[in-house]
Design a protein around this motif. Structure first.
Motif, PDB file in Angstrom:
ATOM      1  N   ARG A 202       1.307  -1.572   0.008  1.00 25.14           N
ATOM      2  CA  ARG A 202      -0.258   0.136  -0.040  1.00 25.14           C
ATOM      3  C   ARG A 202       0.573   0.798   0.011  1.00 25.14           C
TER       4      ARG A 202
ATOM      5  N   LEU B 144     -11.719  -5.160  -1.299  1.00 18.23           N
ATOM      6  CA  LEU B 144     -10.445  -5.016  -1.781  1.00 18.23           C
ATOM      7  C   LEU B 144      -9.442  -5.995  -3.133  1.00 18.23           C
TER       8      LEU B 144
ATOM      9  N   TRP C  93      -1.865   1.025  -5.269  1.00 15.21           N
ATOM     10  CA  TRP C  93      -3.203   1.042  -4.933  1.00 15.21           C
ATOM     11  C   TRP C  93      -2.874   1.814  -3.221  1.00 15.21           C
TER      12      TRP C  93
ATOM     13  N   VAL D 175      -5.078   3.757   0.700  1.00 17.18           N
ATOM     14  CA  VAL D 175      -6.638   4.026   1.250  1.00 17.18           C
ATOM     15  C   VAL D 175      -6.841   5.304   1.157  1.00 17.18           C
TER      16      VAL D 175
ATOM     17  N   TYR E  43     -10.916   3.553  -1.771  1.00 13.47           N
ATOM     18  CA  TYR E  43      -9.605   2.494  -2.019  1.00 13.47           C
ATOM     19  C   TYR E  43      -8.905   3.493  -3.309  1.00 13.47           C
TER      20      TYR E  43
ATOM     21  N   TRP F  99      -7.152   2.656  -6.488  1.00 18.15           N
ATOM     22  CA  TRP F  99      -5.643   1.554  -7.297  1.00 18.15           C
ATOM     23  C   TRP F  99      -5.920   2.217  -8.675  1.00 18.15           C
TER      24      TRP F  99
END
Length: 304
Positions: A37, A119, A251, A253, A287, A289
């Protein structure tokens, strides 16, 4: 300080609970286990890409320097908002702070599974976990790749090699694999062969029963049923996803984890809250991505 304020519509998840939730979510998600992440601001995030790698030039003393022909492009990571809504008796609002903290822990325990699986299901297959349906408006997801291997032999490791070969032959990196439990079981049950055929010796004894595979043929591996999309959706037929998990997926948060307290109405189609003497707690996450689909290959069931 009270956990559930009488007027506040949202409360921030206590940091120790929120941090543990994110940590546990990462351990449950195959994407998060294989792909790191990164910090990401809210909204669409652009990443600059090279259309061709620049090349170094050796220059003799006194020689002229040339430019390296290359081009720039850009890809955009888009936000995808997810939510989990849970109902509780409204008596939790009358309880003391310790009890209310326990309720938030329950929300976190339920939410961490839902968010981590969400996810995977969204990024791998564009599946909406609650309905099990495909989100047709999404066009950027891992299994959109055209590099596909249909299981055609009894040897799952041959199919795995074939998928890796599609990427290596296209000069792509292979540094991760997400595999379905069915595929792990198939690998674990392969027998070593000699001149007369199969023996009773396992080909990959280190896999045990295939229940917790973390490495196969030197490739970091994460096992999970989100690879096939079950049980949230009908089986996609995908048994393994191999590719460049380190650089082929960007990706992160994009938002904190507030808990919204809903005291009125019917927020989830389960009936009026006041009538049922309930409150609803809603956990939301955003999220973001982007997937470079050409850096991945899938092994899938043979179509009947």
């Amino acid at each position: 300080m009270a956990v559930f304020g009488t007027a506040d519509a949202k409360v921030l998840m206590p940091r120790n609970i929120a941090d543990g939730m994110i940590k546990e979510s990462k351990s449950l998600s195959t994407v998060a286990r294989l792909s790191g992440r990164e910090p990401m601001r809210f909204g669409e995030v652009d990443y600059i890409t090279f259309n061709d790698f620049p090349k170094m030039e050796y220059v003799e003393e006194g020689g002229n320097k040339s430019s390296s022909s290359t081009g720039f492009g850009a890809v955009t990571a888009k936000p995808h908002k997810g939510q989990v809504t849970l109902r509780f008796s409204n008596e939790v609002e009358w309880a003391d702070e310790d009890y209310q903290l326990n309720v938030l822990r329950e929300v976190a325990d339920a939410g961490q599974v839902a968010l981590s699986r969400g996810l995977d299901l969204g990024l791998f297959h564009r599946i909406n976990p609650l309905s099990g349906s495909v989100i047709t408006g999404w066009d950027n997801y891992v299994t959109a790749t055209t590099k596909r291997v249909e299981q055609a032999t009894a040897d799952a490791d041959d199919d795995f090699r074939a998928a890796v070969g599609l990427l290596v032959g296209a000069s792509k990196q292979v540094n991760g694999a997400a595999i379905d439990p069915k595929f792990a079981w198939a690998l674990a049950n392969l027998k070593r062969r000699d001149g007369s055929g199969d023996t009773s010796d396992l080909r990959y004894p280190q896999l045990g029963f295939g229940t917790n595979v973390t490495d196969f043929m030197g490739v970091p591996t994460a096992q999970g049923d989100t690879v096939s999309g079950v049980p949230e959706a009908p089986d996609t037929g995908v048994r393994a996803i191999v590719g460049d998990f380190r650089n082929g997926i960007r990706w992160g948060v994009q938002r904190e984890l507030p808990v919204e307290i809903i005291r009125y109405g019917d927020p989830d189609g389960q009936g009026d809250l006041k009538r049922k003497n309930q409150i609803a707690l809603r956990l939301e996450i955003v999220y973001g991505w982007y997937v470079f689909t050409d850096r991945f290959a899938v092994v899938e069931d043979k179509v009947a």
